[in-house]
Design a protein around this motif. Structure first.
Motif, PDB file in Angstrom:
ATOM      1  N   ILE A 179      58.875  46.277  42.776  1.00 31.43           N
ATOM      2  CA  ILE A 179      57.476  46.272  42.341  1.00 31.43           C
ATOM      3  C   ILE A 179      57.024  44.869  41.955  1.00 31.43           C
ATOM      4  N   CYS A 180      57.970  44.041  41.535  1.00 29.45           N
ATOM      5  CA  CYS A 180      57.634  42.672  41.112  1.00 29.45           C
ATOM      6  C   CYS A 180      56.824  41.934  42.176  1.00 29.45           C
ATOM      7  N   ASP A 181      57.099  42.198  43.449  1.00 29.98           N
ATOM      8  CA  ASP A 181      56.386  41.510  44.524  1.00 29.98           C
ATOM      9  C   ASP A 181      54.930  41.950  44.636  1.00 29.98           C
ATOM     10  N   TYR A 182      54.582  43.081  44.015  1.00 28.67           N
ATOM     11  CA  TYR A 182      53.229  43.632  44.167  1.00 28.67           C
ATOM     12  C   TYR A 182      52.414  43.550  42.881  1.00 28.67           C
ATOM     13  N   VAL A 183      52.973  42.903  41.868  1.00 30.30           N
ATOM     14  CA  VAL A 183      52.242  42.732  40.607  1.00 30.30           C
ATOM     15  C   VAL A 183      51.219  41.618  40.784  1.00 30.30           C
ATOM     16  N   LYS A 184      49.958  41.947  40.546  1.00 30.44           N
ATOM     17  CA  LYS A 184      48.871  40.989  40.758  1.00 30.44           C
ATOM     18  C   LYS A 184      48.559  40.200  39.485  1.00 30.44           C
ATOM     19  N   ASN A 185      47.779  39.147  39.661  1.00 33.68           N
ATOM     20  CA  ASN A 185      47.313  38.369  38.517  1.00 33.68           C
ATOM     21  C   ASN A 185      46.516  39.276  37.581  1.00 33.68           C
ATOM     22  N   GLY A 186      46.565  38.985  36.313  1.00 35.30           N
ATOM     23  CA  GLY A 186      45.801  39.765  35.355  1.00 35.30           C
ATOM     24  C   GLY A 186      46.570  40.926  34.754  1.00 35.30           C
ATOM     25  N   ILE A 187      47.810  41.127  35.203  1.00 34.65           N
ATOM     26  CA  ILE A 187      48.665  42.175  34.636  1.00 34.65           C
ATOM     27  C   ILE A 187      49.586  41.542  33.595  1.00 34.65           C
ATOM     28  N   TYR A 188      49.711  42.194  32.472  1.00 29.35           N
ATOM     29  CA  TYR A 188      50.593  41.744  31.389  1.00 29.35           C
ATOM     30  C   TYR A 188      51.877  42.574  31.486  1.00 29.35           C
ATOM     31  N   VAL A 189      52.940  41.966  32.004  1.00 29.53           N
ATOM     32  CA  VAL A 189      54.187  42.691  32.269  1.00 29.53           C
ATOM     33  C   VAL A 189      55.175  42.477  31.132  1.00 29.53           C
ATOM     34  N   VAL A 190      55.751  43.574  30.659  1.00 29.69           N
ATOM     35  CA  VAL A 190      56.814  43.527  29.656  1.00 29.69           C
ATOM     36  C   VAL A 190      58.056  44.153  30.278  1.00 29.69           C
ATOM     37  N   THR A 191      59.195  43.490  30.144  1.00 26.97           N
ATOM     38  CA  THR A 191      60.435  44.017  30.709  1.00 26.97           C
ATOM     39  C   THR A 191      61.624  43.587  29.865  1.00 26.97           C
ATOM     40  N   HIS A 192      62.703  44.324  29.971  1.00 27.29           N
ATOM     41  CA  HIS A 192      63.966  43.931  29.333  1.00 27.29           C
ATOM     42  C   HIS A 192      65.014  43.634  30.392  1.00 27.29           C
ATOM     43  N   SER A 193      64.566  43.567  31.646  1.00 26.02           N
ATOM     44  CA  SER A 193      65.457  43.338  32.785  1.00 26.02           C
ATOM     45  C   SER A 193      65.509  41.863  33.161  1.00 26.02           C
ATOM     46  N   ILE A 194      66.697  41.310  33.216  1.00 29.91           N
ATOM     47  CA  ILE A 194      66.874  39.918  33.635  1.00 29.91           C
ATOM     48  C   ILE A 194      66.457  39.752  35.089  1.00 29.91           C
ATOM     49  N   ASN A 246      64.224  41.511  36.805  1.00 28.85           N
ATOM     50  CA  ASN A 246      62.759  41.528  36.908  1.00 28.85           C
ATOM     51  C   ASN A 246      62.170  40.192  36.493  1.00 28.85           C
ATOM     52  N   MET A 247      62.690  39.640  35.413  1.00 30.72           N
ATOM     53  CA  MET A 247      62.197  38.356  34.926  1.00 30.72           C
ATOM     54  C   MET A 247      62.388  37.266  35.983  1.00 30.72           C
ATOM     55  N   GLU A 248      63.555  37.239  36.609  1.00 31.00           N
ATOM     56  CA  GLU A 248      63.840  36.220  37.610  1.00 31.00           C
ATOM     57  C   GLU A 248      62.910  36.344  38.814  1.00 31.00           C
ATOM     58  N   ARG A 249      62.561  37.578  39.152  1.00 30.30           N
ATOM     59  CA  ARG A 249      61.714  37.794  40.321  1.00 30.30           C
ATOM     60  C   ARG A 249      60.235  37.560  40.018  1.00 30.30           C
ATOM     61  N   LEU A 250      59.880  37.664  38.751  1.00 29.02           N
ATOM     62  CA  LEU A 250      58.476  37.526  38.358  1.00 29.02           C
ATOM     63  C   LEU A 250      58.085  36.108  37.955  1.00 29.02           C
ATOM     64  N   TYR A 251      59.050  35.218  37.780  1.00 28.64           N
ATOM     65  CA  TYR A 251      58.731  33.953  37.128  1.00 28.64           C
ATOM     66  C   TYR A 251      57.789  33.071  37.946  1.00 28.64           C
ATOM     67  N   LYS A 252      57.699  33.290  39.247  1.00 31.87           N
ATOM     68  CA  LYS A 252      56.783  32.502  40.071  1.00 31.87           C
ATOM     69  C   LYS A 252      55.408  33.149  40.181  1.00 31.87           C
ATOM     70  N   LYS A 253      55.258  34.354  39.652  1.00 29.84           N
ATOM     71  CA  LYS A 253      53.978  35.055  39.751  1.00 29.84           C
ATOM     72  C   LYS A 253      52.986  34.502  38.727  1.00 29.84           C
ATOM     73  N   GLU A 254      51.717  34.742  38.985  1.00 26.92           N
ATOM     74  CA  GLU A 254      50.660  34.266  38.090  1.00 26.92           C
ATOM     75  C   GLU A 254      50.406  35.227  36.928  1.00 26.92           C
ATOM     76  N   CYS A 255      50.994  36.426  36.973  1.00 17.38           N
ATOM     77  CA  CYS A 255      50.786  37.392  35.895  1.00 17.38           C
ATOM     78  C   CYS A 255      51.504  36.929  34.626  1.00 17.38           C
ATOM     79  N   ASP A 256      51.138  37.528  33.488  1.00 15.66           N
ATOM     80  CA  ASP A 256      51.837  37.252  32.237  1.00 15.66           C
ATOM     81  C   ASP A 256      53.171  37.987  32.242  1.00 15.66           C
ATOM     82  N   VAL A 257      54.259  37.272  32.036  1.00 16.90           N
ATOM     83  CA  VAL A 257      55.597  37.870  32.044  1.00 16.90           C
ATOM     84  C   VAL A 257      56.205  37.730  30.659  1.00 16.90           C
ATOM     85  N   ASN A 258      56.620  38.849  30.092  1.00 15.73           N
ATOM     86  CA  ASN A 258      57.157  38.859  28.732  1.00 15.73           C
ATOM     87  C   ASN A 258      58.493  39.577  28.713  1.00 15.73           C
TER      88      ASN A 258
END
Length: 253
Positions: free
Chosen positions: A107-122, A124-136
């Motif tokens: 799903i990380c590949d389909y998360v668009k800008n403007g989404i505030y993502v919270v995860t406890h998965s390493i 997911n974090m690694e896959r999301l770090y280049k996205k423009e969404c907020d990653v927490n």
């Protein structure tokens, strides 16, 4: 290189050499010892390799590589399509929880800008770090085997967040709920489901009627089950009683 692609290449090399050491795998694929260990465990779990002292060897009854590759590709396709379908529920400016799961990782590949993502998965974090969404990333103690953070600190952080939507994974789906292998993971799923407006479980059909150790959520805690095939009759009946909507992929992948 994604793990599944690397594992296939390790398996192909193993077929040629009959045995491989941990060091050979690390050097050949330029990966860390922990990454090599995870790849080895996956090969052993799939039954296509046998662990030895310091490495792996080929089992006596070895499945053809072509079959293994076909199975990996099929599973990958299902995961991707499930992720695409699940991502249709994401809306701009939502606070989204993304659980630990190889399917949810897609799903990380389909998360668009403007989404505030919270995860406890390493992962997911690694896959999301280049996205423009907020990653927490939630803090806590690291589960090294499954690469997620857990513990009292993690739960406390979840208690202070209201999620518009939560995507949860499952190791098993039974008539009374979803189950996982790690007790710490079950605590997180329970707390997240309490703090979410919409709870979506995303899992392929291999999880139906499978057994696992710890209940992560009751069916009544779930709003939507997204899967690739219609569940068995007994699970469908329980889902209907719990008012869970079932979303199936339009065609087999």
């Amino acid at each position: 290189m994604y793990q599944e692609e690397r594992i296939y290449k390790i398996l192909k090399l193993l077929r040629e050499k009959k045995s491989l050491s941990n060091q050979e795998i690390m050097e050949k694929f330029n990966i860390s010892r922990d990454t090599a260990r995870r790849d080895i465990l996956k090969l052993v779990d799939e039954g296509v390799a046998v662990r030895t002292h310091g490495g792996i060897t080929i089992p006596e009854l070895f499945s053809e590589i072509g079959y293994y590759k076909e199975r990996i590709n099929m599973n990958s396709s299902v995961k991707i399509e499930l992720a695409k379908k699940a991502s249709n529920h994401l809306k701009n400016k939502q606070v989204c929880f993304l659980d630990v799961s190889t399917t949810l990782n897609e799903i990380c590949d389909y998360v668009k800008n403007g989404i505030y993502v919270v995860t406890h998965s390493i992962d997911n974090m690694e896959r999301l770090y280049k996205k423009e969404c907020d990653v927490n990333i939630l803090g806590g103690k690291l589960n090294k085997n499954n690469r997620f953070l857990y513990g009292a600190a993690t739960i406390l952080q979840i208690e202070n967040i209201h999620f518009d939507i939560a995507f949860l994974g499952a190791a098993a789906i039974q008539k009374d709920g979803i189950y996982v292998e790690d007790q710490e993971d079950s605590y997180i799923k329970k707390k997240v489901s309490e703090r979410s407006d919409l709870v979506c479980v995303v899992a392929d059909d291999s999880k139906f009627l499978k057994t696992s150790k710890f209940k992560g959520a009751r069916l009544s805690d779930i709003d939507i089950l997204i899967t690739n095939k219609m569940p068995p009759k007994e699970i469908v009946e329980s889902l209907k009683e719990a008012n869970v909507e079932i979303e199936i992929l339009e065609e087999d992948i």
